[in-house]
Motif scaffolding. Structure first.
Motif, short mmCIF file in Angstrom:
data_model
loop_
_atom_site.label_atom_id
_atom_site.label_comp_id
_atom_site.label_asym_id
_atom_site.label_seq_id
_atom_site.Cartn_x
_atom_site.Cartn_y
_atom_site.Cartn_z
N ALA A 10 -37.90 61.90 10.85
CA ALA A 10 -38.63 62.62 12.57
C ALA A 10 -38.55 63.25 12.82
O ALA A 10 -37.50 64.22 13.05
CB ALA A 10 -37.19 60.96 13.18
N THR A 12 -38.85 66.22 16.30
CA THR A 12 -37.71 65.84 18.07
C THR A 12 -38.15 64.96 19.05
O THR A 12 -38.82 63.96 18.75
CB THR A 12 -37.59 67.36 18.28
OG1 THR A 12 -39.43 67.78 18.62
CG2 THR A 12 -37.34 68.11 17.20
N TRP A 13 -37.58 64.45 19.96
CA TRP A 13 -37.59 63.52 21.00
C TRP A 13 -39.35 64.08 21.82
O TRP A 13 -39.89 64.60 21.91
CB TRP A 13 -36.76 63.80 22.16
CG TRP A 13 -35.71 63.94 21.98
CD1 TRP A 13 -34.11 64.24 21.22
CD2 TRP A 13 -34.75 62.56 22.13
NE1 TRP A 13 -34.07 64.05 21.35
CE2 TRP A 13 -33.49 62.19 21.46
CE3 TRP A 13 -34.78 61.28 23.13
CZ2 TRP A 13 -32.45 61.35 22.47
CZ3 TRP A 13 -34.82 59.94 23.63
CH2 TRP A 13 -32.89 60.38 23.08
N THR A 161 -34.49 58.07 12.92
CA THR A 161 -34.51 57.76 14.10
C THR A 161 -33.73 56.25 13.51
O THR A 161 -33.74 55.47 12.36
CB THR A 161 -34.64 57.40 15.59
OG1 THR A 161 -36.04 57.41 14.65
CG2 THR A 161 -35.59 59.42 15.22
N ARG A 166 -31.32 60.14 17.20
CA ARG A 166 -31.95 60.99 15.75
C ARG A 166 -30.91 61.88 15.50
O ARG A 166 -29.99 62.73 15.70
CB ARG A 166 -32.64 62.14 16.34
CG ARG A 166 -33.63 63.20 15.71
CD ARG A 166 -34.13 64.02 16.32
NE ARG A 166 -35.31 65.29 15.01
CZ ARG A 166 -34.96 66.15 14.65
NH1 ARG A 166 -33.26 66.25 15.07
NH2 ARG A 166 -35.72 66.60 13.36
#
Length: 217
Positions: A10, A12-13, A161, A166
């Motif tokens: 995944a 990052t944000w 996630t 995460r």
């Protein structure tokens, strides 16, 4: 499945994950503040504050108790495995949705079926020359899943996630490579703390050595 697939590596944000988190926090704050808005007098305000404080305090005690119990169970299991298999490497892990999906894929595609229930619980991930194992965090450290080294084509760092969380992972690829399945296994230092980056990198490098995979490209 590629090792670069978003479900096992995944990013990052993202904007939408950040937006969802802010919306969730805002909704919770709005909901909790409604009773205080409609209170008519100071006595009602005091009663509402007491109810809210009691509810939040009780929930906090339960959460802290669960986390402490999980940490103790992890420590007991790790100490037992350290004595039983000193040459293996291990880290804390937990049951997350992508992990369970990967385990089901292994069961269907390669008949590598979990031997224990692994749902909403903490565990250990252990690597030695025989392969990669997930073990329950209990005194016996019962095996949940064992992936033989002969079936593993690659391991490397990733991230997954689960809802808005995460988590850094050890991604285990099971072949043949033309139709491989990847199981992302969380790498944790405890019930709520991810394993630091340098320790994750060392863990994966040692895992590759134990599994005979050589240096990562």
């Amino acid at each position: 499945m590629s090792m670069d697939h978003p479900s096992v590596n995944a990013p990052t944000w993202s904007f939408w994950r950040l937006f969802s988190m802010l919306s969730l926090v805002g909704s919770a704050g709005w909901t909790l503040s409604r009773p205080l808005v409609i209170a008519d007098n100071p006595e009602q305000m005091r009663e509402l504050y007491l109810i809210i404080a009691s509810t939040v305090g009780g929930a906090a005690i339960v959460v802290v108790g669960v986390l402490l119990a999980g940490g103790v169970r992890m420590g007991i299991a790790e100490a037992g495995r350290l004595a039983a298999a000193p040459s293996a490497i291990r880290a804390a892990t937990a049951s997350f949705t992508p992990t369970r999906i990967g385990m089901r894929t292994l069961a269907l595609r390669y008949n590598l079926r979990p031997q224990r229930v692994f749902f909403l619980s903490w565990a250990l991930v252990e690597v030695d020359e025989s392969g990669v194992s997930i073990r329950r965090a209990n005194e016996e450290a019962d095996v949940v899943l064992h992936i033989p080294a002969s079936r593993i084509t690659n391991v490397r760092l990733g991230a997954m996630t689960d809802s808005l969380i995460r988590i850094p992972t050890l991604n285990v690829e099971v072949g043949p490579s033309d139709e491989s399945a990847v199981v992302p296994i969380a790498l944790l230092a405890g019930p709520t703390k991810a394993l630091p980056l340098i320790e994750r990198e060392l863990f994966v490098a040692e895992a590759r050595r134990l599994l005979g995979l050589g240096v990562a490209p």
